[in-house]
Design an enzyme around this catalytic site. Sequence first.
Site, mmCIF file in Angstrom:
data_model
loop_
_atom_site.group_PDB
_atom_site.id
_atom_site.type_symbol
_atom_site.label_atom_id
_atom_site.label_comp_id
_atom_site.label_asym_id
_atom_site.label_seq_id
_atom_site.Cartn_x
_atom_site.Cartn_y
_atom_site.Cartn_z
ATOM 1 N N GLU A 301 0.817 -1.213 0.000
ATOM 2 C CA GLU A 301 0.000 0.000 0.000
ATOM 3 C C GLU A 301 0.851 1.263 0.000
ATOM 4 O O GLU A 301 0.692 2.151 -0.853
ATOM 5 C CB GLU A 301 -0.934 0.000 1.226
ATOM 6 C CG GLU A 301 -1.783 1.253 1.350
ATOM 7 C CD GLU A 301 -2.794 1.348 0.231
ATOM 8 O OE1 GLU A 301 -2.735 2.347 -0.511
ATOM 9 O OE2 GLU A 301 -3.632 0.442 0.104
ATOM 10 N N ASP A 305 1.331 4.115 -3.033
ATOM 11 C CA ASP A 305 0.896 5.503 -2.860
ATOM 12 C C ASP A 305 2.045 6.480 -3.104
ATOM 13 O O ASP A 305 1.877 7.494 -3.794
ATOM 14 C CB ASP A 305 0.366 5.703 -1.435
ATOM 15 C CG ASP A 305 -0.905 4.915 -1.159
ATOM 16 O OD1 ASP A 305 -1.532 4.437 -2.121
ATOM 17 O OD2 ASP A 305 -1.264 4.779 0.023
ATOM 18 N N SER A 551 -7.063 2.161 -4.296
ATOM 19 C CA SER A 551 -5.967 2.735 -3.513
ATOM 20 C C SER A 551 -4.884 3.285 -4.426
ATOM 21 O O SER A 551 -4.044 4.069 -3.987
ATOM 22 C CB SER A 551 -5.370 1.686 -2.571
ATOM 23 O OG SER A 551 -4.932 0.573 -3.288
#
Length: 636
Positions: A301, A305, A551
């Site tokens: 994650e 990002d 995401s």
Amino acid sequence: MLALAFGTLLLISSVLADPSISPSVQHEKRFHLPPGWAHVRRHELNSVLPLRFGLAQSNIHKLESFLNDVSHPESPNYGNHWSPAKVAETFAPSGESIRVVKDWLVGSGIDPGRLRLSPTKNWIKVNATVEEAERLLQTEYNVYSHDDTGTEHIACDAYHLPAHVSPHVELVTPSIHFDARLHKRGPAFSGPRERIGEPGVGLGPKFTGKISTLLTELENCDKQITPACLRALYGVLYTPLAANKNSYGIVEYTPQAFLQSDLDMFNKNFSKSLVGKSPKLVAIDGAVVQTNQTGFDFNGESNLDLQYGMNLVTSKQEVTLYQVGDLPQGASFNNLLDALDGSFCSFEGGDDPLNDGIYPDPLDGGFKGNPDCGIVKPANVISTSYGYNEPDLSPAYTARQCAEYAKLGLMGVTVLYSSGDNGVAGNGGLCQNPDGSQSRNGKIFNPGFPGGCPFITSVGATQVNPGAKVTDPEGACEQVIFSGGGWSNYFAIPEYQKTAVGRYLKDFPPPYPPSIWNSTGVSRAFPDLSANGANYVIAVAGEFGLVFGTSASSPVVGAILTLINDARLAIGKKPIGFINPTIYSPSFADGFHDIVMGGNRGCGTPGFNSTPGWDPVTGLGTPNFPKLLAKWLLLP
């Protein structure tokens, strides 16, 4: 119109003339246990609970109109964002609310010396025995255990307040609310993985495999998405001019963390000027960027990002990493909000110790300092890829938090959340049952939170369709994940959305009975917009692989909006702040690539369809950067 959740807090319409004979009314009730929890035993009567009474905030009924006043492009006050002091002063509970709740507690036998009012005047706290709490709230406290983690939690099924007190209280904790620690939206992972326990347990990154060859040419964007693909898709050709005035924040929750070696590996291939560069770390409540546990579950994650967020804003713009929560305990959204807004938090009564991370942390190795409160000026744009299923939390809990996002919007902050990766189903593929419970074989659509909050911008996912060119229209993401979207069951439709959503319901009515989705037309719909969420190339654990998820979409949109802020700041204008009233306005109608292919299946259905105009799969569409830049530069 305010969120429906705010209305649920006002359970009576009048105050009796004589408070001494005021009957009790049910203030909140939980109809089912959240998935994974089971009743264990009655709580011991002599145990102590940190009771907190969240006081009704002043002017909360004006919140949407205040926000529209500084956010709507036709408002004469567009861009005149509020100071934190003005926000705190405007929404502070009234002296009457403080007096009424204190008088009731003292009249019920609580010594006034035991009562503490938070510095922000938002909370009244008293450490009460279970026996006292049950008498005050006319309830029964029980202990529950989580099937997977063994975590124990204290809660009641419902509680009551005197009729003259109820309008002055938003919520009481601990009560019906269950564990609010966070679940990741993605990125999607299809391979085997070990379970990560609390705190910050994720749904698991959806990763479709390692790749041995990087396909860096634009003709391969249907197979591998790289920064060059995104720039081509959305016309992002811009070099920051006012980076020292600008800011972009990306939020991660411990134990999720990025690896600098992976960041450098990615940048050696896609942006050599970023090699060796790290995000600016703001560690909240003892947070650490841990490197003891690595791999996709822990690094997927945050790596995703930051690799794309930093690349798209270029090496000229610093990116802030809000790392939240220590290793033993973790954190919730409220812990982040505490750090961003000093008026939201209180060391002596702001958070719920059974829902939020509470500091000092008594656990071994935990953060022993006081909780971070108003420690940093919020970034102009903040992107988060974590979330809950709406029924995981009570209407009161979500309402109070949603109001805080509106306050950030008043201060000029753009808050983005990914919309979810399971279509019309919730995290974990859970759907609702008629009794309100959640299960994988449920049939009722399950909206997410904060995606359903009307005061954030919800970001869905698209894809370059297999075999298509980067210049061809995208479709809704239907590979590995499905763009989260639908209608909230807690929040009313905001004014800015009524025309677009009304048009969709009139022209493209979904073919489902109202028993499985909120078909009323008066609730908040999401997402608001979208960006690509399929086949992202990321570096993790020293290798390249492909990931999928909203995401990925959220930090990409965040980077694009950060560049628009840069252009405005460069000519002496203010950040764009809360964007929803603007992007839904007629003048921005052609500022997005309309997505008209694909759906978001879930709950045993094909889900909704992408249609011309706004739809509950991809929202208004994907950003057309040149058009959006020109439009925002024309605004005051």
